[in-house]
Design a protein around this motif. Structure first.
Motif: not given
Length: 434
Positions: A346-349, A390-396
């Motif tokens: 899951n960490a590698s998902r 998992p790292k997610f970038v949200l453009n706002v």
């Protein structure tokens, strides 16, 4: 990873400098209250170089000529650090504490940088010449409060460091057992290996170093790391305990999954949560193993009580996998490896960008972000930046409009829609114009 120690007498601004340097390690997964953190270490990344930062505490000889605590701090700086940053108060004269620390540091071959703090302007920077009598070549004027000279200090610290490489992996999943002394970490290692690989004793602190062992499970290779038990701050008297802590932190950094071992006989204490925070700070997948469950009377009722206790005490790591077992009897030992493997997977998902945006767009429709002074947060586009965690970038439109409750809502949305149990996740909000 290189290690840098901050040393100095009390009230020189050392802790403030420490907090200033580690600030980039903060993320939304750490916002929950209830985690006790007497931050004695942190990880700093600067210009593609990463190092571990240790805050050794103020050294004061006013009460005793040279007590054991002072020796412990000095020995750690000398033996463990690649670079020692000697923090001086630039608004006061040198005193015996400063001179004693200087004598200790001058006896070792490690690089020493004198950071003369509280020099808030160019006129005050002239004070730096008062401290050359310490005998060190490299003196840097800084002001932690006003962020003056911080980049210059970091440039000097990392001057001889190599850029942090992507650690090559041979595909072998590496996990470490972490926890307090005498909770059964070594016994669990031996039970998994089915042999007496490490010393097992009822005396807390038997394991002094991290011990790596390769083994096979269902035809696949794995590496298990047995680490030294981490004691509460204030109970670490011997310098060897400090060394054990640093080696345990290195073991955590090098692991894919951390297994927090808790003693079912003793129950959960605050320090168990503290130790879990080390793994969380490092962004590692987490499994909680409640060991010695064979000693719990009335297993069915005991399991209910333990599940409630875990839920209440580990709210900040509600994603963690939990297993209840006994290393001694090997009861339910078979449940451990599947959860470790699942947490790593899951960490590698990797989540497809189109699917990620679809889920987050729907989340905005279902629950609009709160407005502030007539302005409302809008998420334009999202992508997954990396894995483990998992790292997610949200453009706002404006990241200043992000309320912590809405950030938590988005995290829960991701967890509800994707299999991310067992791993922390990081969400970074970025202005569209950046």
């Amino acid at each position: 990873m290189k290690t840098v120690c901050l040393v100095g007498r009390p009230n020189t601004g050392k802790s403030s400098l420490f907090n200033k340097l580690i600030k980039e390690r903060k993320s939304i997964i750490l916002d929950d209250p209830g985690i006790t953190r007497d931050r004695i270490y942190g990880t700093v990344t600067y210009k593609n170089k990463t190092f571990r930062l240790i805050d050794t505490g103020g050294i004061d000889i006013s009460k005793l000529s040279f007590n054991d605590s002072i020796k412990m701090q000095a020995e750690m700086a000398i033996e463990e650090a690649d670079v020692c940053v000697f923090v001086i108060d630039g608004l006061t004269d040198l005193n015996e504490n400063d001179k004693t620390i200087a004598r200790i540091l001058s006896k070792n071959a490690k690089k020493v940088i004198v950071a003369v703090n509280k020099l808030d302007n160019e006129k005050r920077e002239e004070n730096i010449y008062n401290y050359y009598e310490l005998g060190f070549e490299t003196l840097i004027p800084i002001s932690t409060l006003h962020s003056r000279g911080i980049d210059k200090l970091l440039d000097e610290i990392t001057k001889d460091f190599n850029e942090t490489p992507d650690i090559p992996k041979d595909g072998t999943l590496r996990f470490s057992f972490i926890g307090r002394p005498n909770v059964g970490k070594s016994s669990l290692t031996n039970a998994l290996l089915n042999e007496e690989r490490v010393i097992v004793s009822d005396v807390p602190g038997t394991t002094r170093d991290a011990i790596d062992t390769k083994f096979s499970y269902n035809g696949e290779d794995y590496i298990v790391v047995d680490t030294a038990g981490l004691r509460k701050k204030g109970k670490i008297f011997e310098s060897v305990e400090k060394y054990s802590l640093i080696r345990t932190l290195n073991a955590i950094d090098e692991s894919d999954v951390c297994v927090l071992v808790i003693n079912a006989e003793e129950g959960i204490i605050e320090h168990d949560k503290h130790i879990a925070s080390y793994a969380i700070d490092a962004g590692k997948a987490l499994v909680i193993a409640v060991n010695k469950f064979d000693l719990v009377e009335n297993k069915e009722e005991g399991l209910k009580i333990w599940k409630e206790a875990i839920k209440e005490n580990f709210k900040f790591a509600s994603y963690a996998k939990v297993v209840y077992l006994s290393a001694k009897t090997k009861k339910r030992l078979h449940t451990l490896m599947p959860e470790i493997i699942s947490a790593y997977e899951n960490a590698s998902r990797v989540i497809k960008t189109s699917v990620l945006n679809e889920v987050l767009n729907e989340a905005q429709i279902m629950h609009k972000p709160p407005s502030y002074k007539g302005k409302r947060l809008k998420i334009y586009f999202s992508h997954q930046e990396s894995t483990n965690p998992p790292k997610f970038v949200l453009n706002v439109n404006n990241k200043g409009l992000v309320h912590f409750s809405y950030a938590r809502y988005l995290e829960n949305t991701l967890r509800d829609n994707f299999e991310l149990s067992g791993t922390p996740i990081e969400i970074k909000f970025k202005n569209k114009s950046e």
